[in-house]
Design an enzyme around this catalytic site. Structure first.
Site, mmCIF file in Angstrom:
data_model
loop_
_atom_site.group_PDB
_atom_site.id
_atom_site.type_symbol
_atom_site.label_atom_id
_atom_site.label_comp_id
_atom_site.label_asym_id
_atom_site.label_seq_id
_atom_site.Cartn_x
_atom_site.Cartn_y
_atom_site.Cartn_z
ATOM 1 N N CYS A 43 0.476 -1.027 -0.228
ATOM 2 C CA CYS A 43 -0.287 -0.027 -0.204
ATOM 3 C C CYS A 43 1.004 1.317 -0.376
ATOM 4 O O CYS A 43 0.756 1.977 -0.322
ATOM 5 C CB CYS A 43 -1.130 -0.212 1.425
ATOM 6 S SG CYS A 43 -2.621 -0.442 0.992
ATOM 7 N N ILE A 188 23.102 -21.710 10.544
ATOM 8 C CA ILE A 188 24.192 -21.602 9.822
ATOM 9 C C ILE A 188 23.911 -23.096 8.923
ATOM 10 O O ILE A 188 23.932 -23.260 7.824
ATOM 11 C CB ILE A 188 25.154 -21.685 10.002
ATOM 12 C CG1 ILE A 188 25.766 -20.181 10.834
ATOM 13 C CG2 ILE A 188 26.206 -22.036 9.745
ATOM 14 C CD1 ILE A 188 25.727 -19.362 9.687
ATOM 15 N N GLN A 635 -14.434 -5.600 -3.210
ATOM 16 C CA GLN A 635 -14.526 -4.389 -3.199
ATOM 17 C C GLN A 635 -15.637 -3.589 -3.959
ATOM 18 O O GLN A 635 -16.272 -3.073 -4.435
ATOM 19 C CB GLN A 635 -13.817 -3.740 -4.452
ATOM 20 C CG GLN A 635 -11.724 -4.499 -4.105
ATOM 21 C CD GLN A 635 -10.805 -3.794 -5.015
ATOM 22 O OE1 GLN A 635 -10.710 -4.269 -5.028
ATOM 23 N NE2 GLN A 635 -10.735 -2.514 -5.810
ATOM 24 N N PHE A 666 -6.724 -3.167 -4.934
ATOM 25 C CA PHE A 666 -5.646 -3.254 -6.446
ATOM 26 C C PHE A 666 -6.286 -3.155 -7.193
ATOM 27 O O PHE A 666 -6.538 -3.864 -8.074
ATOM 28 C CB PHE A 666 -4.093 -3.598 -6.202
ATOM 29 C CG PHE A 666 -3.361 -3.195 -5.103
ATOM 30 C CD1 PHE A 666 -3.714 -1.819 -4.173
ATOM 31 C CD2 PHE A 666 -3.532 -3.953 -4.393
ATOM 32 C CE1 PHE A 666 -2.668 -1.015 -3.177
ATOM 33 C CE2 PHE A 666 -2.867 -3.741 -3.393
ATOM 34 C CZ PHE A 666 -2.668 -2.698 -2.499
ATOM 35 N N GLU A 1129 -5.143 5.632 -8.517
ATOM 36 C CA GLU A 1129 -4.668 5.180 -10.276
ATOM 37 C C GLU A 1129 -3.776 5.946 -10.266
ATOM 38 O O GLU A 1129 -2.863 5.543 -11.527
ATOM 39 C CB GLU A 1129 -5.448 4.576 -10.397
ATOM 40 C CG GLU A 1129 -6.507 3.469 -10.065
ATOM 41 C CD GLU A 1129 -8.030 3.306 -10.809
ATOM 42 O OE1 GLU A 1129 -8.142 1.750 -11.262
ATOM 43 O OE2 GLU A 1129 -8.460 3.751 -11.016
#
Ligand SMILES: Cc1cc2nc3c(=O)[nH]c(=O)nc-3n(C[C@H](O)[C@H](O)[C@H](O)COP(=O)(O)OP(=O)(O)OC[C@H]3O[C@@H](n4cnc5c(N)ncnc54)[C@H](O)[C@@H]3O)c2cc1C
Length: 1197
Positions: A43, A188, A635, A666, A1129
């Protein structure tokens, strides 16, 4: 990130550094930034997070902190770590056991296998010790990488100057392994065992191999001490063997082996990875140890001995390049010898079949060896390179010093500074104020409740998708290999479980539906076939992984997997005429006016994955009377409600979809969340119990679809001064299997492409239907591609004319008249066209012209690094949509707000709160200064507020704000008469008192609105521009973004802090698209970059080192919502400046190659692929650039 920072703070406090001033910690700025390197955020673009981390540091420069007014210092929280690995070891009872230390190997191998016991090696003292003496340092196998780094740091404090670099080179390399939180737990020994037995591309194995290390292993009672090389070459350790320790000799003891008089040891390590610091495995790593002596008589350098190790290049394990070592040993180091050595390296470093970018990896080996030995080569006789740079290898040193004097800006390793310039607007207080983002404290502390944080109701089942791996196949059956169902699995749900009256629909938009589950035939790889139900998410995921689908391909046509095949087989979707973009002018006339033409040039653009932090998730809970409550991260809850109702065959009022907040969307949660919610609802309906899912990243990436790939062929005509007269484009858009939002793509592509005046613009755009997952909206869908296509054409014209691209851009800018012609009503009034002033202002604020000159100088004096700079504009057409709102005032005066828009992290709630506070404040009660605290925005509920629509297209915040303003206007209207009456009785009317009276007098204190934007002003253009400067490393192809400056017109920003966040976040996501993110598929079209190991979004080390953002305050505009403009956007498009700057730097590299006689005249006409990854950049700069350089030098000697 909070944990990483916390760890760094705790460690800094343990140091003996001086006590810092109150409110600060002992942490340094660099440590603060490094603490979060490797953490992912999609974001913010990292800048504000880095600022927040740095604000704790004692050496912080407040000037460098940018817009940092959102956090408090001095607060500390204690949290305890998790532990609990089983510490018993019983080898004889047949239980399945695994040795572990950090168990981070799990992250790479994604084991499905279940172990009965894990044996935690951390508690065995022998394995946890670190012991040093004059011969070297021995590190126990379970010592963490972080502790090993600290031990090496201690060692390097010795007074031997070589010892310092011997240890510090290793520790610096080890600091690039994974991320701090992995290094803190990964050992390791674990790393070396993974390298040995599982071919893990380890860095530690390579550097310790060159350092001549030894390992100690134990098998039963047998102890063995081997060289690391012997260990790596052995078959994998069996389950009864334990690696005890690794011993790294110190340089003194190595030198004892080669006791030449005045010889010197050199040690260096190398690593080329998509991200320098952040969680990225290398394409290749190397470490070199050389013992050389200098002949005083000949001034030459003799290689007495060397140890050259290469790893991670697509080989079973790190190797010693023995033939190269043998060849070099005893040789004088000359360019001719280097040439021979390089030939041998190329024959040695050969990646295994199937490794990606094999030629690139080999070229890295060459580059690294050249870098190492080149410094030692006697170059006194050189000086031939006058042609291009006028310097020789020896002169490089002086020229570098010379350049250092020229270089006004010193670029440090990480984000060094940032500047955010805003203008505050008090007119609509608290609108326009950079108030803290609503809910940010809850989010940062982890208290915010996302769908997956909702506690599971009783009897809850968990789902996981089985998806098709074949693009077009008959499904003969679905089952599991084992006789019984896998652990915890209870059922499989498929299309056969859709109830009577329901339909096989998972996704529904006005353009058409997409089915929920495949039926007889699959249509694309990645298509959901069934839903596994189990008693936990883990069991469901393992169940889905173990499922076996029986496919039959007989007598089936081959699938369509490319746009070309789609065209050939006429597999095209129709684009509704009303949303078809319009051509401009007469192409034949325009092309006839041109002095020059470029015909049928090609551009190819790939896809991009959303990479939201919260994967797709939903929870469906059956309710009484055949109803269903679904919590979804989506959305557009309204559309999920419709799809679920259709699938279950129930009226829409039976389905309530609730969305409180979405953890990043997005565009990926516009349509692609629908099938996820619908599958849960279907399973919940069938088994009458709650069903939920949190999709794993792999399945999410495979099913997401992502951005639309495109192939573009264009012809352009232009005058000799660069003025373009006509452009024609043939665009093939890959829509995938179903329409989704694809019909909107052509308009969006052309919308952003029109940012320049092309004279005449003509195109043929085809929406291709392929047997691939349907592509969907992704931030700036179509606009991103259109804007880039425009830049690629401008660059090509500039290359053709051998002029700089910036002047071609400027000459093709719109006048207001041409803007009106291309954009019609969206163009607005002449005063709204702010792009030309943005363009000029940015040139000044970013010192564009001066830096262009400095870069020329830099490039003249540097052979192996080239810089480029580019300035680009963006024009982004947005459209407001009808949006509902509801504002209600409760007894105590607190206010609850509902809006159509969803909070996706974009700050919608914050702006909505500010708007409600502003609009209600016109009542002017006494003491209402803290109105903001009285307002709560609540979750979307499809039965409470209908017609919520889609949160997308950058305008939902402003539409939601306007809907709220309309509600508040009515409330004020209703309350005002009461207030006036009360005012006659008392001087002071507080808000709470007014509301109490209103309740008593039965004033309706709840208002619904539906904002319908005015037709003439609902569409408008957004403008911005960016300048980016990059540096390309010719040996590795690595691109470093040195600086980006953005100037963006936000109108009168509703909240400048939120808008800055949107701009920076979008820009960095754009950097991902243009530079890093490869979202690829296998030959069946199944996504094969399906995790963080292969899909690289930007991290803090790949963003610009300097990031300056300014908001242009473009004044009052009554047509906009309180004069504001969108920010979600458009700034994404500006990241193309980084790509164009990279092209400019590559162009310099190619000019240099040309000057060496290695490229023909067409060297400047080239395209840079998107994303411009390291292999792509390196290939364009010359995979054999080192060989060419040396050949020239040897030839001239
Ligand atoms: C996100 C990520 C990024 C990474 N990036 C890099 C990188 O860039 N470069 C790099 O070199 N490495 C990288 N690594 C690898 C990382 O260094 C190793 O995962 C880590 O060191 C393994 O240590 P561990 O203690 O977690 O091992 P575990 O996961 O506990 O064990 C790994 C394997 O070794 C076995 N094992 C462990 N100790 C012993 C022992 N003493 N004797 C016998 N068998 C043993 C275990 O049984 C298991 O099979 C990355 C890892 C992750 C998760």
């Amino acid at each position: 990130m909070c944990m990483s920072l916390f760890g760094a703070l705790v460690n800094a406090e343990k140091t003996d550094r001086p006590e810092p001033s109150p409110g600060y910690s002992k942490l340094t700025v660099l440590e603060a930034e490094k603490a979060i390197a490797g953490n992912l955020c999609r974001c913010t673009g990292y800048r504000p997070i880095a600022d927040a981390c740095k604000s704790f540091a004692s050496d912080v420069d407040m000037e460098d902190l940018g817009f940092n007014s959102f956090w408090k210092k001095g607060e500390r929280h204690e949290f305890s770590g998790a532990s609990g690995l089983i510490k018993s070891y019983d080898a004889n009872n047949g239980v399945r056991m695994k040795l572990v230390v950090g168990n981070t190997g799990m992250g790479y191998y994604k084991e499905v296998e279940h172990y009965d016991r894990y044996i935690d090696l951390r508690y065995i003292p022998e394995l946890s010790m670190i012991r040093g003496d004059h011969t070297g340092i021995e590190i126990g196998a379970s010592v963490t990488i972080s502790k090993a780094i600290e031990a090496l740091r201690e060692e390097s404090k010795g007074d031997l100057s070589l010892q310092v670099s011997w240890c510090s080179k290793k520790l610096h390399h080890m600091e690039k392994i994974a991320a701090k939180f992995i290094r803190n737990i990964g050992s390791i020994g674990g790393n070396l065992v993974m390298a040995q037995g599982k071919h893990f591309p380890s860095d530690i194995a390579t550097i310790l191999l060159a350092a001549g290390s030894f390992v100690h292993i134990i098998n039963g009672v047998i102890h063995e001490k081997l060289t690391l090389e012997e260990f790596l070459e052995r078959p994998p350790l069996d389950s009864k063997s334990v690696l005890i320790s690794v011993r790294i000799p110190n340089c003194g003891s190595i030198k004892d082996v080669y006791p030449e008089g005045d010889s010197k040891l050199f040690f260096e390590t190398y690593r080329a990875a998509p991200r320098p610091l952040g969680n990225a495995l290398p394409y290749l790593n190397a470490a070199f140890l050389a013992e050389v002596s200098c002949s005083k008589s000949s001034n030459g350098i003799m290689m007495n001995s060397c140890q050259l190790a290469f790893g991670a290049f697509g080989t079973k394990h790190a190797i010693r390049a023995r033939k190269v070592e043998e060849f070099l040993t005893g040789n004088w180091l000359t360019n001719a010898v280097l040439c021979e050595a390089i030939k041998l390296v190329k024959a040695t470093v050969v990646p295994d079949d199937g490794t990606s970018d094999p030629a690139y990896r080999s070229s890295l080996a060459v580059g690294f060896l050249f870098d190492f030995l080149g410094q030692l080569v006697d170059s006194s006789s050189n000086g031939w390179l006058k042609g291009y740079s006028g310097i020789s290898l020896l002169e490089d040193v002086t020229s570098k010093e010379k350049y250092d004097n020229l270089d006004h800006v010193k670029y440090p390793t990480l984000l060094s500074s940032s500047k955010q310039v805003i203008e505050l607007n008090k007119e609509y207080h608290p609108i326009g104020e950079p108030i803290t983002k609503s809910g940010s404290a809850l989010q940062a502390s982890g208290e915010a409740v996302y769908v997956d944080d909702i506690p599971s109701p009783g009897n809850c089942l968990y789902g996981s998708f089985i998806y098709s791996t074949k693009p077009f196949a008959r499904i003969k059956g679905i089952g599991f290999n084992s006789k019984s169902l896998p652990d915890g699995v209870t059922a499989l749900v498929s299309f056969k479980d859709i109830p009577k009256g329901g339909q096989n629909i998972g996704l529904l938009l006005s353009f058409g539906p997409e089915r929920l589950f495949a039926e007889e035939l699959t249509q694309y790889a990645g298509e959901p076939i069934a839903f596994v139900l189990a008693d936990s998410q883990k069991h469901a995921d393992v169940g889905a992984k173990l499922a076996v689908v029986d496919y039959d391909l007989e007598n089936l046509e081959s699938p369509i997997l490319t746009v070309e095949e789609a065209v050939e087989r006429s597999s095209l979707f129709e684009i509704p005429p009303v949303i078809c973009p319009k051509q401009v002018g007469d192409f034949s006339k325009g092309i006839a006016e041109a002095d020059h033409k470029i015909l049928s040039a090609k551009i190819k653009l790939g896809s991009q994955y959303y990479f939201y932090m919260e994967n797709q998730t939903a929870l469906a809970v059956p309710d009484e009377d055949n109803c269903m409550v679904v919590y979804s991260s989506i959305q557009c809850p309204e559309y999920a409600q419709v799809a679920i109702a259709k699938c279950l065959g129930v009226p829409e009022h039976n389905v309530r979809v609730l969305t409180r907040r979405v953890g990043g969307g997005f565009g990926g949660k516009v349509t692609k969340s629908m099938p996820v919610a619908t599958a849960c609802a279907l399973a919940a309906h069938k088994y009458q119990c709650p069903v939920r899912i949190y999709m794993n990243r792999k399945t999410d990436m495979i099913m997401a679809g992502g951005r639309h790939p495109m192939k573009i062929t264009y012809s352009v005509g232009f005058k000799s001064n660069g003025k373009i007269t006509a452009l024609y484009l043939d665009i093939l858009i890959d829509a995938g299997i179903s329409l989704d939002i694809s019909p909107m793509m052509p308009k969006a592509v052309v919308g952003a492409l029109k940012k320049y005046n092309w004279g005449a613009l003509s195109f043929d755009i085809k929406l291709c239907k392929t047997n691939l997952s349907s592509k969907s909206a992704m931030r700036g869908p179509g606009d991103l591609q259109g804007s880039y296509i425009a830049e690629a054409i401008i660059e090509q014209v500039a290359s053709f004319l051998s002029v700089d691209a910036d002047s071609v851009r400027a000459i093709n800018f719109h006048t207001y008249d041409s803007l009106k012609l291309f954009y019609d009503v969206s163009a607005g009034d002449p005063l709204e066209y702010t792009l030309t002033s943005i363009w000029d202002k940015l040139a000044t604020s970013a010192c564009f012209n001066q830096r262009t000159q400095m870069i020329k100088e830099f490039n003249r004096y540097n052979i192996w690094k080239k810089r480029g700079i580019s300035r680009i504009p963006c024009v982004y057409d947005v459209s407001m949509r009808p949006t509902p709102g509801k504002v209600s005032i409760l007894h105590d005066g607190s206010i609850v707000v509902e809006v159509g828009g969803i909070e996706l992290g974009q700050g919608l709630w914050t702006k909505v709160k500010q708007m409600a506070a502003f609009a209600l404040s016109s009542i002017k009660c006494d003491g209402d200064a803290d109105f903001l605290d009285k307002i709560r925005v609540i979750q979307a509920d499809t039965l409470s507020l209908i017609q919520g629509g889609i949160t997308a297209g950058s305008t939902t915040s402003e539409s939601s704000c306007e809907a709220v303003r309309l509600c508040c206007e009515v409330l004020v209207e209703r309350l005002m008469p009461l207030k006036e009456r009360l005012q006659m009785q008392t001087d002071s009317i507080r808000w709470e008192m007014l509301i109490q009276k209103a309740y008593l007098e039965a004033v309706n204190l709840s208002v619904n609105s539906f904002f319908i934007p005015d037709f003439a002003s609902k569409q408008y253009l957004n403008y911005g521009a960016a300048v980016s400067e990059v540096e390309v490393d010719l040996l590795t192809g690595q691109t470093t973004i040195l600086r980006s400056d953005i100037l963006y017109d936000c109108g009168q920003s509703l909240n400048p802090a939120v808008d800055l966040g949107q701009i920076e976040g979008a820009f960095v996501q754009g950097i991902g698209f243009f530079m890093l993110e490869e979202y690829t598929t296998n030959s069946d079209g199944l996504v094969d970059t399906e995790g963080t190991w292969t899909y690289k979004i930007p991290t803090i080390d790949t963003i610009p080192k300097q990031l300056n953002v300014a908001l242009l305050h473009s004044g009052r505009n009554p047509k906009r919502v309180l004069s504001s403009k969108a920010s979600g956007e458009p700034p994404l498009l500006l990241a193309a400046s980084v790509h164009c700057a990279t092209k400019a730097a590559i162009s310099e590299a190619r000019k240099q190659l040309h000057s060496w006689g290695c490229l023909d005249g067409s060297h400047l006409t080239f395209q840079v692929g998107v994303p411009a990854t390291m292999p792509i950049v390196k290939e364009l700069c010359g995979l054999d650039v080192v060989e060419r350089y040396l050949q020239c030098k040897v030839g001239r000697n």
